[in-house]
Design a protein around this motif. Structure first.
Motif, PDB file in Angstrom:
ATOM      1  N   UNK B 108       0.832  -1.205   0.000  1.00  0.00           N
ATOM      2  CA  UNK B 108       0.000   0.000   0.000  1.00  0.00           C
ATOM      3  C   UNK B 108       0.867   1.257   0.000  1.00  0.00           C
ATOM      4  N   UNK B 109       1.945   1.205   0.806  1.00  0.00           N
ATOM      5  CA  UNK B 109       2.839   2.364   0.863  1.00  0.00           C
ATOM      6  C   UNK B 109       3.619   2.522  -0.430  1.00  0.00           C
ATOM      7  N   UNK B 111       2.757   1.585  -3.556  1.00  0.00           N
ATOM      8  CA  UNK B 111       2.001   1.765  -4.793  1.00  0.00           C
ATOM      9  C   UNK B 111       2.015   3.218  -5.274  1.00  0.00           C
ATOM     10  N   UNK B 112       2.586   3.502  -6.446  1.00  0.00           N
ATOM     11  CA  UNK B 112       2.622   4.882  -6.927  1.00  0.00           C
ATOM     12  C   UNK B 112       1.350   5.294  -7.655  1.00  0.00           C
ATOM     13  N   UNK B 114      -1.734   4.444  -6.333  1.00  0.00           N
ATOM     14  CA  UNK B 114      -2.797   4.353  -5.329  1.00  0.00           C
ATOM     15  C   UNK B 114      -3.849   3.335  -5.738  1.00  0.00           C
ATOM     16  N   UNK B 152      -5.096  10.062   0.947  1.00  0.00           N
ATOM     17  CA  UNK B 152      -4.099  10.679   0.094  1.00  0.00           C
ATOM     18  C   UNK B 152      -4.377  10.433  -1.385  1.00  0.00           C
TER      19      UNK B 152
END
Lengths: 389, 168
Positions: B108-109, B111-112, B114, B152
């Motif tokens: 999850x962090x 993934x560019x 989203x 975000x």
């Protein structure tokens, strides 16, 4: 009357060995002649796994060593890598880390208190302590998204910023906890059965404790003033005002009193930290080592490139070796990391407090009664996940 | 004499003090939940079962860049890319082995786009191991989720990369 010694295996499925510890006991009647802890039933090869992973990917491995102290393990490993890379983290990160590390100490100590009292026959303690643990796990969940395997403290900062109602939740714990501690004391401190089972049991002298390199409440129970937070402050502990509780007799009862007093000191530290929390970023800005903020990754090309590079290749650490110790609830938790200049550690060695404290078991129980073995194992506060790693 | 005093102290002071604590709890509300019927509210950041997000126009966010697979400490993500009819890159195969997954949230962090998120579902059990290999079809949401845990998500529509005009 002529007697012969009997060989007894206690564990690995014994309920009061806190996991899968086996103790080989030679008993002469009710007296223990020889005791030998046998470990390795929970060996998971965590140190070796960490060597095959990029630096930032080893953090979930550290969670799983001492599963009652996940934030502390994250903190120790992150501090070691930060020392290796020469990263200075913002003050806010240090403060949040201190709060979480102290909440973790509370978490570990109340689980210890519940299980230790359960071993000695005080059933209701476990129910009360697990109720209080819930409120600490809620903080973990609010911060990191997971209740036990948090992986929240990362190299160079935190995974995310703290949630908005963090202050409120932590302050509620601070307000409620002293009353609960009073309840625990009312149940145990003056209880005749508890005193008979712990006072003068599992005694170790200060000299012997130092020779066995014991740390944490085991060492401080003998009256030796050694705490890594005071001896070699890390993560801004020098800014907080707290005392190190010390025992006198080095028996199981003193260790119990020390752990209770440590919980009060932890609450004191958390209160100071939450009141004086500085503003600032939740991650250090070190291009190529620490992940850039997600907003930048989506909008700026350089951040995007660094993001891809860090995640796919990691970062290269300079050659050398570092040792970083923290005061975990069990004692000195150290990470020794040697780097050969590549993006993976050459060797990771964890100095596990529970493993080294467990080495004192023979000297605690030999020559004493069989039923004291349970109390001795409990008072060491072992977590087999950390002993075997 | 000392023993007698201690025994009296025991019976009339320390034991009642302890019992008072347990007695006090008789009048308190229980803290436990009747689990399958009552459930604890999860934190918005809870890391549960993964899902693949869509854009508001219904197209898939995932472009199969492989960054989640690279970030995964447990190496449980497998993917193969393809192109759709418009020439956009997407995943032909996207599988997560939920038995290997440790729910650390690194994907999850990383993934560019989203595209991948960890949802709040934690009750998934089955009878055989094969059914724990979750495929793209199982994870792709039908419409964009409104209760996204991380706010975000900034880009609402897909970035369009055209061929640059020759500058002559």
């Amino acid at each position: 009357m002529a007697t012969e010694t009997m060989h007894i295996n206690m564990g690995p499925q014994h309920p009061s060995t806190h996991g899968v510890l086996r103790v080989e006991l030679d008993v002469d009647g009710e007296t223990v002649v020889r005791a030998r802890p046998v470990i390795g039933y929970l060996h998971t090869g965590i140190e070796k796994t960490m060597e095959s992973k990029l630096y930032y990917k080893a953090i979930p491995c550290t969670d799983r060593m001492d599963y009652l102290n996940p934030m502390g393990n994250n903190l120790g490993y992150s501090l070691a890598i930060e020392k290796l890379m020469g990263i200075e983290v913002p003050d806010r990160v240090k403060w949040v880390r201190v709060i979480l590390a102290e909440l973790t100490r509370l978490n570990s100590h109340i689980v210890w208190l519940g299980t230790h009292a359960l071993d000695l026959g005080a059933m209701s303690m476990l129910l009360y302590t697990f109720r209080e643990r819930e409120s600490i796990l809620d903080v973990y969940e609010a911060c990191s998204g997971q209740r036990m395997m948090s992986s929240y403290i990362r190299i160079g900062g935190l995974a995310h910023d703290i949630p908005r109602d963090f202050d409120k939740v932590v302050k509620r714990i601070l307000d409620e906890f002293p009353d609960k501690l009073q309840d625990y004391e009312a149940l145990l401190t003056d209880n005749e059965i508890f005193i008979n089972r712990t006072k003068g049991v599992a005694v170790i002298s200060a000299e012997e404790a130092i020779n066995l390199s014991l740390t944490g409440p085991m060492l401080r129970g003998c009256g030796v003033n050694y705490d890594v937070r005071k001896a070699e402050p890390y993560s801004g502990y020098e800014n907080f005002d707290f005392d190190i509780p010390l025992g006198k007799n080095g028996d199981a009862y003193d260790r119990y009193l020390i752990r209770l007093a440590e919980m009060r000191q932890s609450l004191r530290i958390v209160r100071q930290a939450i009141d004086g929390m500085p503003e600032g970023p939740y991650r250090a800005r070190v291009p190529g080592v620490v992940l850039p903020p997600k907003e930048d990754v989506l909008h700026k090309m350089e951040s995007m490139i660094f993001h891809f590079k860090i995640i796919t290749e990691g970062f290269k650490a300079p050659q050398g070796a570092v040792y970083q110790a923290i005061e975990s609830p069990k004692g000195e938790l150290g990470f020794y990391i040697s780097s050969d200049g590549s993006n993976k550690p050459n060797r990771v060695r964890v100095r596990p407090p529970a493993f080294i404290n467990l080495g004192s078991l023979p000297s605690l129980v030999e020559g004493r009664l069989f039923s004291d073995v349970v109390c001795a194992i409990g008072s060491i506060d072992i977590i087999l996940g950390e002993v075997d790693r | 004499m000392n023993v007698v005093l201690r025994a009296i102290g025991n019976v009339f002071w320390s034991m009642p003090k302890g019992l008072a604590v347990t007695f006090k709890h008789l009048f308190k509300k229980p803290v436990t939940l009747d689990y399958p019927h009552q459930k604890k509210p999860m934190s918005p950041r809870y890391r549960g079962l993964h899902y693949l997000e869509r854009y508001d126009d219904g197209s898939e966010r995932c472009v199969c860049c492989g960054l989640c697979a690279a970030a995964c400490p447990a190496d449980c993500i497998y993917m193969e890319p393809e192109e759709n009819e418009k020439g956009e890159r997407r995943a032909r195969i996207y599988e997560i082995n939920m038995l290997r997954c440790i729910f650390c949230g690194y994907c999850e962090e990383a993934c560019p786009e989203e595209a991948i998120f960890l949802g709040r579902e934690y009750e998934f059990s089955d009878y055989d191991r094969d059914s724990f290999i979750y495929t793209k079809v199982q994870m792709l949401v039908t419409s964009p989720r409104k209760d996204n845990p991380f706010k975000w998500i900034i880009r609402k529509v897909r970035r369009v990369y055209g061929v640059p005009e020759p500058s002559l």
